[in-house]
Design a protein around this motif. Structure first.
Motif, PDB file in Angstrom:
ATOM      1  N   THR A  18     -37.801 -51.567 -17.273  1.00  0.00           N
ATOM      2  CA  THR A  18     -36.904 -51.382 -18.409  1.00  0.00           C
ATOM      3  C   THR A  18     -36.441 -49.945 -18.627  1.00  0.00           C
ATOM      4  O   THR A  18     -35.694 -49.678 -19.553  1.00  0.00           O
ATOM      5  N   LEU A  19     -36.860 -48.997 -17.778  1.00  0.00           N
ATOM      6  CA  LEU A  19     -36.505 -47.586 -17.971  1.00  0.00           C
ATOM      7  C   LEU A  19     -35.837 -47.006 -16.726  1.00  0.00           C
ATOM      8  O   LEU A  19     -36.316 -47.214 -15.605  1.00  0.00           O
ATOM      9  N   PHE A  20     -34.777 -46.236 -16.953  1.00  0.00           N
ATOM     10  CA  PHE A  20     -34.117 -45.537 -15.849  1.00  0.00           C
ATOM     11  C   PHE A  20     -34.555 -44.079 -15.771  1.00  0.00           C
ATOM     12  O   PHE A  20     -34.595 -43.495 -14.699  1.00  0.00           O
ATOM     13  N   ALA A  21     -34.899 -43.460 -16.882  1.00  0.00           N
ATOM     14  CA  ALA A  21     -35.323 -42.051 -16.957  1.00  0.00           C
ATOM     15  C   ALA A  21     -34.223 -41.106 -16.470  1.00  0.00           C
ATOM     16  O   ALA A  21     -34.400 -40.384 -15.491  1.00  0.00           O
ATOM     17  N   PRO A  22     -33.077 -41.078 -17.147  1.00  0.00           N
ATOM     18  CA  PRO A  22     -31.936 -40.289 -16.694  1.00  0.00           C
ATOM     19  C   PRO A  22     -32.189 -38.786 -16.618  1.00  0.00           C
ATOM     20  O   PRO A  22     -31.568 -38.107 -15.801  1.00  0.00           O
ATOM     21  N   ASP A  23     -33.095 -38.274 -17.435  1.00  0.00           N
ATOM     22  CA  ASP A  23     -33.348 -36.831 -17.438  1.00  0.00           C
ATOM     23  C   ASP A  23     -34.443 -36.397 -16.481  1.00  0.00           C
ATOM     24  O   ASP A  23     -34.686 -35.206 -16.305  1.00  0.00           O
ATOM     25  N   GLN A  24     -35.101 -37.334 -15.846  1.00  0.00           N
ATOM     26  CA  GLN A  24     -36.162 -37.022 -14.885  1.00  0.00           C
ATOM     27  C   GLN A  24     -35.541 -36.423 -13.618  1.00  0.00           C
ATOM     28  O   GLN A  24     -34.448 -36.803 -13.209  1.00  0.00           O
ATOM     29  N   SER A  25     -36.238 -35.483 -13.006  1.00  0.00           N
ATOM     30  CA  SER A  25     -35.708 -34.874 -11.783  1.00  0.00           C
ATOM     31  C   SER A  25     -35.764 -35.861 -10.625  1.00  0.00           C
ATOM     32  O   SER A  25     -36.466 -36.859 -10.663  1.00  0.00           O
ATOM     33  N   THR A  26     -34.989 -35.548  -9.609  1.00  0.00           N
ATOM     34  CA  THR A  26     -34.902 -36.374  -8.410  1.00  0.00           C
ATOM     35  C   THR A  26     -35.429 -35.543  -7.248  1.00  0.00           C
ATOM     36  O   THR A  26     -35.147 -34.354  -7.154  1.00  0.00           O
ATOM     37  N   SER A  27     -36.158 -36.152  -6.357  1.00  0.00           N
ATOM     38  CA  SER A  27     -36.728 -35.406  -5.227  1.00  0.00           C
ATOM     39  C   SER A  27     -35.842 -35.507  -3.988  1.00  0.00           C
ATOM     40  O   SER A  27     -34.977 -36.387  -3.895  1.00  0.00           O
ATOM     41  N   GLN A  84     -40.231 -32.362  -3.405  1.00  0.00           N
ATOM     42  CA  GLN A  84     -39.647 -31.224  -4.119  1.00  0.00           C
ATOM     43  C   GLN A  84     -38.375 -31.663  -4.834  1.00  0.00           C
ATOM     44  O   GLN A  84     -37.573 -32.424  -4.286  1.00  0.00           O
ATOM     45  N   ALA A  85     -38.196 -31.184  -6.059  1.00  0.00           N
ATOM     46  CA  ALA A  85     -36.968 -31.496  -6.804  1.00  0.00           C
ATOM     47  C   ALA A  85     -35.759 -31.024  -6.001  1.00  0.00           C
ATOM     48  O   ALA A  85     -35.757 -29.925  -5.441  1.00  0.00           O
ATOM     49  N   VAL A  86     -34.762 -31.871  -5.918  1.00  0.00           N
ATOM     50  CA  VAL A  86     -33.559 -31.563  -5.153  1.00  0.00           C
ATOM     51  C   VAL A  86     -32.564 -30.823  -6.050  1.00  0.00           C
ATOM     52  O   VAL A  86     -32.432 -31.140  -7.233  1.00  0.00           O
ATOM     53  N   SER A  87     -31.913 -29.837  -5.506  1.00  0.00           N
ATOM     54  CA  SER A  87     -30.909 -29.097  -6.276  1.00  0.00           C
ATOM     55  C   SER A  87     -29.544 -29.754  -6.118  1.00  0.00           C
ATOM     56  O   SER A  87     -29.312 -30.543  -5.200  1.00  0.00           O
ATOM     57  N   ARG A  88     -28.637 -29.386  -6.991  1.00  0.00           N
ATOM     58  CA  ARG A  88     -27.291 -29.944  -6.932  1.00  0.00           C
ATOM     59  C   ARG A  88     -26.598 -29.557  -5.623  1.00  0.00           C
ATOM     60  O   ARG A  88     -25.873 -30.347  -5.040  1.00  0.00           O
ATOM     61  N   GLN A  89     -26.861 -28.339  -5.125  1.00  0.00           N
ATOM     62  CA  GLN A  89     -26.228 -27.944  -3.862  1.00  0.00           C
ATOM     63  C   GLN A  89     -26.840 -28.681  -2.675  1.00  0.00           C
ATOM     64  O   GLN A  89     -26.156 -28.967  -1.698  1.00  0.00           O
ATOM     65  N   GLU A  90     -28.116 -29.018  -2.746  1.00  0.00           N
ATOM     66  CA  GLU A  90     -28.718 -29.802  -1.666  1.00  0.00           C
ATOM     67  C   GLU A  90     -28.111 -31.199  -1.613  1.00  0.00           C
ATOM     68  O   GLU A  90     -27.815 -31.716  -0.535  1.00  0.00           O
ATOM     69  N   ILE A  91     -27.921 -31.811  -2.787  1.00  0.00           N
ATOM     70  CA  ILE A  91     -27.292 -33.132  -2.810  1.00  0.00           C
ATOM     71  C   ILE A  91     -25.894 -33.047  -2.226  1.00  0.00           C
ATOM     72  O   ILE A  91     -25.486 -33.900  -1.439  1.00  0.00           O
ATOM     73  N   ALA A  92     -25.154 -32.018  -2.611  1.00  0.00           N
ATOM     74  CA  ALA A  92     -23.797 -31.839  -2.074  1.00  0.00           C
ATOM     75  C   ALA A  92     -23.845 -31.740  -0.554  1.00  0.00           C
ATOM     76  O   ALA A  92     -23.039 -32.365   0.146  1.00  0.00           O
ATOM     77  N   ALA A  93     -24.805 -30.982  -0.025  1.00  0.00           N
ATOM     78  CA  ALA A  93     -24.925 -30.830   1.433  1.00  0.00           C
ATOM     79  C   ALA A  93     -25.273 -32.162   2.089  1.00  0.00           C
ATOM     80  O   ALA A  93     -24.704 -32.516   3.131  1.00  0.00           O
ATOM     81  N   PHE A  94     -26.190 -32.911   1.498  1.00  0.00           N
ATOM     82  CA  PHE A  94     -26.566 -34.213   2.063  1.00  0.00           C
ATOM     83  C   PHE A  94     -25.370 -35.172   2.058  1.00  0.00           C
ATOM     84  O   PHE A  94     -25.112 -35.855   3.046  1.00  0.00           O
ATOM     85  N   LEU A  95     -24.642 -35.225   0.945  1.00  0.00           N
ATOM     86  CA  LEU A  95     -23.483 -36.118   0.856  1.00  0.00           C
ATOM     87  C   LEU A  95     -22.379 -35.700   1.824  1.00  0.00           C
ATOM     88  O   LEU A  95     -21.744 -36.546   2.445  1.00  0.00           O
ATOM     89  N   PRO A 152     -32.203 -28.123 -10.510  1.00  0.00           N
ATOM     90  CA  PRO A 152     -32.632 -29.458 -10.102  1.00  0.00           C
ATOM     91  C   PRO A 152     -31.672 -30.503 -10.657  1.00  0.00           C
ATOM     92  O   PRO A 152     -31.149 -30.357 -11.762  1.00  0.00           O
ATOM     93  N   ALA A 153     -31.451 -31.539  -9.904  1.00  0.00           N
ATOM     94  CA  ALA A 153     -30.551 -32.612 -10.326  1.00  0.00           C
ATOM     95  C   ALA A 153     -31.350 -33.725 -10.989  1.00  0.00           C
ATOM     96  O   ALA A 153     -32.333 -34.214 -10.433  1.00  0.00           O
ATOM     97  N   SER A 154     -30.926 -34.106 -12.167  1.00  0.00           N
ATOM     98  CA  SER A 154     -31.571 -35.224 -12.858  1.00  0.00           C
ATOM     99  C   SER A 154     -31.106 -36.537 -12.228  1.00  0.00           C
ATOM    100  O   SER A 154     -30.124 -36.581 -11.486  1.00  0.00           O
ATOM    101  N   ARG A 155     -31.796 -37.596 -12.578  1.00  0.00           N
ATOM    102  CA  ARG A 155     -31.412 -38.916 -12.081  1.00  0.00           C
ATOM    103  C   ARG A 155     -30.009 -39.288 -12.569  1.00  0.00           C
ATOM    104  O   ARG A 155     -29.252 -39.919 -11.841  1.00  0.00           O
TER     105      ARG A 155
END
Length: 171
Positions: A18-27, A84-95, A152-155
């Motif tokens: 029942t929970l998504f946890a939008p503010d939790q960090s993403t690894s 490790q918490a993923v940063s916004r630039q790491e997500i951009a690089a992965f995408l 760090p990027a949140s969920r």
């Protein structure tokens, strides 16, 4: 809307029934697992050559797939750091690398990224990826004209980026 979109696509799940946890960090491991699911969870042969990802690591197949296809890189010490918490630039690089792997158009660029006040905080390895993500509409900055590349990027951030990626890049 973005959370519902990625949940319905089977890319992200809740942290409970029942929970998504939008503010939790993403690894880092979570992001790679999401991209692996986006790809249809293909069969993987071999393992990732990272010192901290063994066959029984929870995201081992996803990391092995992403590494074999040039979507992720590790650190200079040979580790991947899946928890490790993923940063916004790491997500951009992965995408960005995933889009290249898929043969999507990754040539969108322009001056828009330079309009953000923290443009200089983007690491050299992620500059092209961040530029592309901004111009492709995958990454948006804050009202204060900041991209927060090192943060760090949140969920919720991840859900928004993935939803935009699926809507504007995949189609």
């Amino acid at each position: 809307d973005a959370v519902r979109d990625v949940y319905e696509k089977g890319l992200m799940q809740g942290v409970s029934a029942t929970l998504f946890a939008p503010d939790q960090s993403t690894s880092r491991g979570m992001i790679v697992s999401i991209l692996y699911r986006l790809e249809g969870s293909p069969a993987v042969s071999g393992s990732a050559a990272f010192t901290d990802v063994t066959g029984d690591t929870w995201c081992a197949s996803a990391v092995a797939w992403a590494s074999a296809n040039g979507i992720v890189n590790g650190f200079t010490d040979g580790s991947f750091r899946p928890d490790q918490a993923v940063s916004r630039q790491e997500i951009a690089a992965f995408l960005y690398r995933y889009a290249q792997y898929k043969g999507y158009d990754t040539t969108r660029g322009g001056m828009a990224i330079r309009e953000f006040t923290d443009y200089d905080a983007i690491s050299a390895y992620a500059l092209s990826a961040m530029d592309w993500c901004v111009n492709a509409g995958v990454l948006q900055g804050s009202a204060a004209k900041r991209l927060n590349p090192q943060s760090p990027a949140s969920r919720a951030h991840v859900a928004a980026m993935l939803s935009r990626f699926c809507r504007s890049v995949q189609n």
